[in-house]
Design a protein around this motif. Sequence first.
Motif, PDB file in Angstrom:
ATOM      1  N   PRO A   1       1.451  34.992   5.464  1.00 10.09           N
ATOM      2  CA  PRO A   1       1.368  34.416   4.116  1.00 10.09           C
ATOM      3  C   PRO A   1       1.882  32.971   4.065  1.00 10.09           C
ATOM      4  CG  PRO A   1       2.210  36.654   4.018  1.00 10.09           C
ATOM      5  CD  PRO A   1       2.151  36.277   5.478  1.00 10.09           C
TER       6      PRO A   1
ATOM      7  N   ARG B   1      -6.073  40.904   9.050  1.00 12.36           N
ATOM      8  CA  ARG B   1      -5.677  41.103   7.661  1.00 12.36           C
ATOM      9  C   ARG B   1      -5.169  39.788   7.052  1.00 12.36           C
ATOM     10  NH1 ARG B   1      -4.380  40.773   3.680  1.00 12.36           N
ATOM     11  NH2 ARG B   1      -3.478  42.004   2.040  1.00 12.36           N
ATOM     12  N   GLU B   2      -4.326  39.102   7.805  1.00 11.20           N
ATOM     13  CA  GLU B   2      -3.728  37.870   7.285  1.00 11.20           C
ATOM     14  C   GLU B   2      -4.747  36.740   7.193  1.00 11.20           C
ATOM     15  OE1 GLU B   2      -0.880  37.828   5.952  1.00 11.20           O
ATOM     16  OE2 GLU B   2      -0.161  39.746   6.692  1.00 11.20           O
TER      17      GLU B   2
ATOM     18  N   THR C   1       3.796  47.960   4.573  1.00 16.14           N
ATOM     19  CA  THR C   1       5.080  47.425   4.100  1.00 16.14           C
ATOM     20  C   THR C   1       4.954  45.958   3.691  1.00 16.14           C
ATOM     21  OG1 THR C   1       6.168  48.886   5.665  1.00 16.14           O
ATOM     22  CG2 THR C   1       7.523  47.140   4.709  1.00 16.14           C
ATOM     23  N   ARG C   2       4.174  45.204   4.439  1.00 21.57           N
ATOM     24  CA  ARG C   2       3.964  43.759   4.238  1.00 21.57           C
ATOM     25  C   ARG C   2       5.267  42.964   4.317  1.00 21.57           C
ATOM     26  NH1 ARG C   2      -0.423  41.928   3.659  1.00 21.57           N
ATOM     27  NH2 ARG C   2       0.155  40.014   2.581  1.00 21.57           N
ATOM     28  N   GLY C   3       5.363  41.863   3.551  1.00 18.26           N
ATOM     29  CA  GLY C   3       6.568  41.043   3.581  1.00 18.26           C
ATOM     30  C   GLY C   3       6.946  40.628   4.993  1.00 18.26           C
TER      31      GLY C   3
ATOM     32  N   GLU D   1       9.754  43.575   0.932  1.00 18.01           N
ATOM     33  CA  GLU D   1       8.603  43.874   0.077  1.00 18.01           C
ATOM     34  C   GLU D   1       7.873  42.648  -0.464  1.00 18.01           C
ATOM     35  OE1 GLU D   1      11.307  46.040  -0.239  1.00 18.01           O
ATOM     36  OE2 GLU D   1      10.180  47.516   0.919  1.00 18.01           O
ATOM     37  N   SER D   2       8.528  41.480  -0.408  1.00 18.07           N
ATOM     38  CA  SER D   2       7.909  40.318  -1.036  1.00 18.07           C
ATOM     39  C   SER D   2       6.980  39.591  -0.080  1.00 18.07           C
ATOM     40  CB  SER D   2       8.993  39.346  -1.491  1.00 18.07           C
ATOM     41  OG  SER D   2       8.421  38.116  -1.811  1.00 18.07           O
ATOM     42  N   ASP D   3       5.927  39.001  -0.642  1.00 11.70           N
ATOM     43  CA  ASP D   3       5.024  38.199   0.161  1.00 11.70           C
ATOM     44  C   ASP D   3       5.391  36.722   0.101  1.00 11.70           C
ATOM     45  OD1 ASP D   3       3.391  39.733   1.610  1.00 11.70           O
ATOM     46  OD2 ASP D   3       1.581  39.330   0.450  1.00 11.70           O
ATOM     47  N   VAL D   4       6.326  36.378  -0.797  1.00 15.47           N
ATOM     48  CA  VAL D   4       6.762  34.988  -0.884  1.00 15.47           C
ATOM     49  C   VAL D   4       7.908  34.831   0.102  1.00 15.47           C
ATOM     50  CG1 VAL D   4       7.651  33.168  -2.386  1.00 15.47           C
ATOM     51  CG2 VAL D   4       6.117  34.929  -3.308  1.00 15.47           C
ATOM     52  N   MET D   5       7.654  34.129   1.186  1.00 15.21           N
ATOM     53  CA  MET D   5       8.650  34.049   2.246  1.00 15.21           C
ATOM     54  C   MET D   5       8.868  32.606   2.669  1.00 15.21           C
ATOM     55  SD  MET D   5       6.285  35.547   5.334  1.00 15.21           S
ATOM     56  CE  MET D   5       5.984  37.159   4.656  1.00 15.21           C
TER      57      MET D   5
END
Length: 394
Positions: free
Chosen positions: A132, A225-226, A316-318, A363-367
Amino acid sequence: MRSISIFGATGSVGESTYDLICRAGGAGAFRTVALTGGRNVARLAEMARVLRAEVAVCSDVSCLPALRAALAGTGIETAAGDAAIAEAADRPADWVMSAIVGAAGLVPGLRALRHGRTLALANKESLVTAGPLLMATAAAHGAQILPVDSEHSAIFQGLVGEDIACVERIILTASGGALRDWPMEALARATVAEALAHPNWAMGQRITIDSASMFNKALEVIETREYFGINPDQIEVIIHPESLIHSLVGFQDGAIMAHMGAPDMRHAIGYALNWPRRAPLPVARLDLAQIATLSFRAPDLNRYPALRLCRDVMATRGLAGAVFNAAKEIALDQFLAGQIGFMDMAGVVECTLARVMPEMCLESDVMTLEDILGADHLARVRAAEAVSALAATR
Ligand code: NAD
Ligand code: MG
């Protein structure tokens, strides 16, 4: 004149990139900004001389005196260490090859994207670790990422002129690696030399072992996926021992576009180098009558636990991707060092995922880069503990 940089120039993908640059006219056709390598400074210096690079950087600081000596009198700058590699990525270049192996490729790739460069991305670990962040950085700076992994180049080519919304599924092909036809009970005893005997592709040592364990394919599922932004349940893996179909895209009307070619990385690298045009490339042409048959079989998830684990990571993502990749790198190091068995690699990764997930908010996609490096570090510590625990039970 187009300017280029190659990160990981002395590796397998780096050498193939260098070969294509030389064939396309070398220093007469390209202005080479930065070339980087690890410890093989003699080869790095030779490439830098031939391409008349602006700077040559080795990752290992202890190799700097040898690099300096090899390039004395040439006017080519020399430097060493991670910070110097990152600085080299800040230097203006139109086209940047990211071919360092492992998470070490992340920072230089990210720095190049921040300057809006076109990034030819072989380093799949950076998409797995920080997908991300990488995609958002490219979008924010108008940078283009071109996939160089053969499967992703195949998919990218299959999508030219298509609407991604019409894609039903993506099918990644896998050779199955060196141990494909071994009985399952024998896998635990496989040695490094046996896992390195890849049937079709000549690649770096680490990716070759990852092919045998299918950790490479697990990384590639996440990479798909990414990069293409499609759902995990639309991504399939099929074993295709001949390695002539590099991947397939299935559309909602039932059509499937397959990309075929000789198993030679210079196709995918050359496609990225010439994109959006095509140009002649020195790869073998297929004789279909001679090939006669292509075969396919479904992968057995008991045999390849990595393919199961990558599904958990995507759910799980993140920061789970960063944990997965780092744990895999430690497990691979320890297998290469003879400390754990071939099948233990998946055990170490699974154990690390189980321990690190509850310890961190994943859990967050904002990293941020700091989040990612923190997750990577913690995963390496926990994976090393899992290796020690395993050694204690032996
Ligand atoms: P390799 O091991 O042959 O080469 C890696 C390069 O990175 C070398 O130049 C090495 O000196 C350098 N390097 C290693 N560790 C480093 C570090 N910590 N810091 C800086 N530089 C470092 O690897 P490869 O097979 O060429 O693979 C490179 C990347 O391309 C990997 O991400 C791999 O997954 C991907 N890839 C490779 C192939 C292939 O055919 N080899 C195919 C698809 C994708
Ligand atoms: Mg691949």
